[in-house]
Design a protein around this motif. Structure first.
Motif, mmCIF file in Angstrom:
data_model
loop_
_atom_site.group_PDB
_atom_site.id
_atom_site.type_symbol
_atom_site.label_atom_id
_atom_site.label_comp_id
_atom_site.label_asym_id
_atom_site.label_seq_id
_atom_site.Cartn_x
_atom_site.Cartn_y
_atom_site.Cartn_z
ATOM 1 N N ARG A 118 0.799 -1.222 0.000
ATOM 2 C CA ARG A 118 0.000 0.000 0.000
ATOM 3 C C ARG A 118 0.833 1.273 0.000
ATOM 4 O O ARG A 118 0.321 2.354 -0.314
ATOM 5 C CB ARG A 118 -0.943 -0.002 1.204
ATOM 6 C CG ARG A 118 -2.066 -1.016 1.092
ATOM 7 C CD ARG A 118 -2.837 -1.151 2.403
ATOM 8 N NE ARG A 118 -3.998 -2.021 2.258
ATOM 9 C CZ ARG A 118 -3.918 -3.357 2.277
ATOM 10 N NH1 ARG A 118 -2.747 -3.937 2.445
ATOM 11 N NH2 ARG A 118 -5.012 -4.082 2.145
ATOM 12 N N ASP A 174 0.683 2.999 -3.355
ATOM 13 C CA ASP A 174 -0.650 3.193 -3.911
ATOM 14 C C ASP A 174 -0.827 4.642 -4.363
ATOM 15 O O ASP A 174 -1.339 5.488 -3.628
ATOM 16 C CB ASP A 174 -1.709 2.828 -2.859
ATOM 17 C CG ASP A 174 -3.118 2.977 -3.397
ATOM 18 O OD1 ASP A 174 -3.277 2.973 -4.629
ATOM 19 O OD2 ASP A 174 -4.048 3.109 -2.580
ATOM 20 N N HIS A 175 -0.375 4.924 -5.594
ATOM 21 C CA HIS A 175 -0.554 6.243 -6.215
ATOM 22 C C HIS A 175 -0.903 6.011 -7.680
ATOM 23 O O HIS A 175 -0.148 5.337 -8.410
ATOM 24 C CB HIS A 175 0.724 7.090 -6.106
ATOM 25 C CG HIS A 175 1.072 7.463 -4.707
ATOM 26 N ND1 HIS A 175 0.623 8.605 -4.110
ATOM 27 C CD2 HIS A 175 1.834 6.813 -3.780
ATOM 28 C CE1 HIS A 175 1.100 8.676 -2.868
ATOM 29 N NE2 HIS A 175 1.835 7.593 -2.647
ATOM 30 N N ASN A 176 -2.024 6.571 -8.118
ATOM 31 C CA ASN A 176 -2.441 6.368 -9.509
ATOM 32 C C ASN A 176 -1.438 6.952 -10.497
ATOM 33 O O ASN A 176 -1.276 6.445 -11.611
ATOM 34 C CB ASN A 176 -3.815 6.986 -9.734
ATOM 35 C CG ASN A 176 -4.918 6.196 -9.041
ATOM 36 O OD1 ASN A 176 -4.808 4.975 -8.887
ATOM 37 N ND2 ASN A 176 -5.969 6.882 -8.622
ATOM 38 N N ARG A 206 1.041 4.325 -11.099
ATOM 39 C CA ARG A 206 0.461 3.250 -11.911
ATOM 40 C C ARG A 206 0.501 3.621 -13.390
ATOM 41 O O ARG A 206 0.824 2.799 -14.245
ATOM 42 C CB ARG A 206 -0.978 2.975 -11.471
ATOM 43 C CG ARG A 206 -1.114 2.227 -10.153
ATOM 44 C CD ARG A 206 -2.561 1.812 -9.928
ATOM 45 N NE ARG A 206 -2.698 0.990 -8.732
ATOM 46 C CZ ARG A 206 -2.927 1.475 -7.522
ATOM 47 N NH1 ARG A 206 -3.057 2.794 -7.352
ATOM 48 N NH2 ARG A 206 -3.037 0.666 -6.491
ATOM 49 N N ARG A 246 -4.294 -1.500 -2.531
ATOM 50 C CA ARG A 246 -4.922 -0.179 -2.383
ATOM 51 C C ARG A 246 -5.206 0.122 -0.919
ATOM 52 O O ARG A 246 -5.554 -0.763 -0.143
ATOM 53 C CB ARG A 246 -6.222 -0.116 -3.195
ATOM 54 C CG ARG A 246 -5.993 -0.176 -4.698
ATOM 55 C CD ARG A 246 -7.278 0.045 -5.460
ATOM 56 N NE ARG A 246 -7.056 0.027 -6.907
ATOM 57 C CZ ARG A 246 -6.680 1.093 -7.619
ATOM 58 N NH1 ARG A 246 -6.485 2.254 -7.002
ATOM 59 N NH2 ARG A 246 -6.495 1.003 -8.922
ATOM 60 N N ARG A 247 -5.048 1.403 -0.588
ATOM 61 C CA ARG A 247 -5.365 1.846 0.765
ATOM 62 C C ARG A 247 -6.876 1.811 1.001
ATOM 63 O O ARG A 247 -7.663 1.962 0.073
ATOM 64 C CB ARG A 247 -4.859 3.273 0.995
ATOM 65 C CG ARG A 247 -3.358 3.437 0.939
ATOM 66 C CD ARG A 247 -2.972 4.843 1.389
ATOM 67 N NE ARG A 247 -1.532 5.074 1.284
ATOM 68 C CZ ARG A 247 -0.947 5.638 0.246
ATOM 69 N NH1 ARG A 247 -1.680 6.037 -0.765
ATOM 70 N NH2 ARG A 247 0.352 5.828 0.229
ATOM 71 N N GLU A 269 -8.797 -0.523 1.718
ATOM 72 C CA GLU A 269 -9.469 -1.787 1.483
ATOM 73 C C GLU A 269 -9.070 -2.793 2.553
ATOM 74 O O GLU A 269 -7.999 -2.683 3.161
ATOM 75 C CB GLU A 269 -9.129 -2.334 0.092
ATOM 76 C CG GLU A 269 -9.648 -1.469 -1.051
ATOM 77 C CD GLU A 269 -9.382 -2.091 -2.402
ATOM 78 O OE1 GLU A 269 -8.752 -3.177 -2.445
ATOM 79 O OE2 GLU A 269 -9.791 -1.505 -3.420
ATOM 80 N N SER A 309 -5.578 -9.051 0.232
ATOM 81 C CA SER A 309 -5.532 -8.825 -1.212
ATOM 82 C C SER A 309 -4.937 -10.003 -1.957
ATOM 83 O O SER A 309 -5.122 -10.134 -3.165
ATOM 84 C CB SER A 309 -4.719 -7.561 -1.524
ATOM 85 O OG SER A 309 -3.367 -7.722 -1.106
#
Length: 276
Positions: free
Chosen positions: A194, A197-199, A202, A216-217, A219, A223
């Motif tokens: 996590r 987790d940065h779009n 990505r 993802r944060r 959630e 996973s």
């Protein structure tokens, strides 16, 4: 001598064919014809001294002279010079090429993670640690293949966000030869926790032709990425099994990076011994 030191001496004394790979990469220092001075300590003995310091964590000035490795200052200077000459990066490429030729590199998956180490002295690439009461610290950023073989390692300040090391790590992966065709350096998929987790990152991974698999944060846990990511945590444990890397004692970042480079080659060489 303590049992731990005896074990370290035995480990560094069994260099085997690793020395045959290192020796051609070492810079040649010509001896002055006039006033040559004292004869240099052989490189192999100095390498054993550097490995002894890496594995035991002993301070340079306390390196036992009776072991025949030369003085601690001699080993320190030789480590500095070899690192500046790029010996460890070239040795890493040689070992990765052997593993790639044997089909032991898993390019379908690459895993990234970081570990925090306390810095005993403030220096370049250290910063106030968010997990250690703002004491100085550094981070080891590690990228491995799907089997836990290190492809790249970086050093940053302890206050840097994990995701800032993602692209520099991918750029640091060398061109891996060993098979016919173009050299490999790009994995198919990158797995991360996590903290990455940065779009934006990505999108950058997809622009490189790499598929991101990042938790993802917000959630719930479970996973399933842990079944893949555990290999990088094991590799970090291998790094920290070398006691000199558990705490950053060096004020100079290049010396600590030299230890990281040598540790990376040591881990890769173990896989070469096992698979090749």
């Amino acid at each position: 001598m303590f049992g731990r030191e005896e074990g370290a001496v035995a480990a560094v004394d069994r260099l085997g064919d690793l020395w045959e790979r290192i020796e051609p990469l070492l810079p040649v220092v010509p001896r002055r014809p006039r006033n040559p001075g004292r004869k240099r300590v052989p490189d192999r003995q100095v390498l054993c001294g550097i490995l002894f310091v890496l594995h035991t964590g002993i301070q340079w000035e306390f390196l036992p002279q009776e072991l025949g490795f030369g003085s601690g200052m001699t080993c320190w200077r030789r480590l500095r010079d070899w690192n500046e000459a790029g010996v460890w990066s070239r040795l890493h490429e040689v070992l990765l090429a052997e593993l790639h030729a044997a089909g032991r590199l898993d390019w379908d998956r690459a895993v990234i993670d970081t570990s925090h180490v306390r810095a005993a002295r403030r220096g370049p690439k250290s910063g106030p640690s968010p997990v250690d009461r703002a004491r100085p610290g550094s981070k080891h950023h590690v990228l491995t293949d799907g089997g836990g073989i290190p492809l790249a390692v970086l050093l940053t300040g302890g206050n840097r966000n994990d995701v800032t090391g993602l692209e520099p790590l991918l750029d640091a992966v060398p061109d891996v030869r060993g098979r016919r065709g173009r050299p490999r350096r790009r994995p198919v998929t990158v797995y991360a926790d996590r903290g990455y987790d940065h779009n934006k990152y990505r999108r950058r991974l997809r622009a490189r032709g790499i598929k991101p698999q990042i938790a993802r944060r917000g959630e719930s846990h479970g996973s399933g990425l842990g079944t893949v990511r555990w290999v990088v945590e094991r590799t970090i444990a291998w790094y920290h099994g070398m006691k000199r890397l558990r705490i950053r004692w060096e004020r100079r970042d290049d010396i600590h990076e030299a230890f990281l480079g040598l540790a990376t080659c040591t881990i890769c060489y173990r896989h070469v011994q096992r698979f090749c």
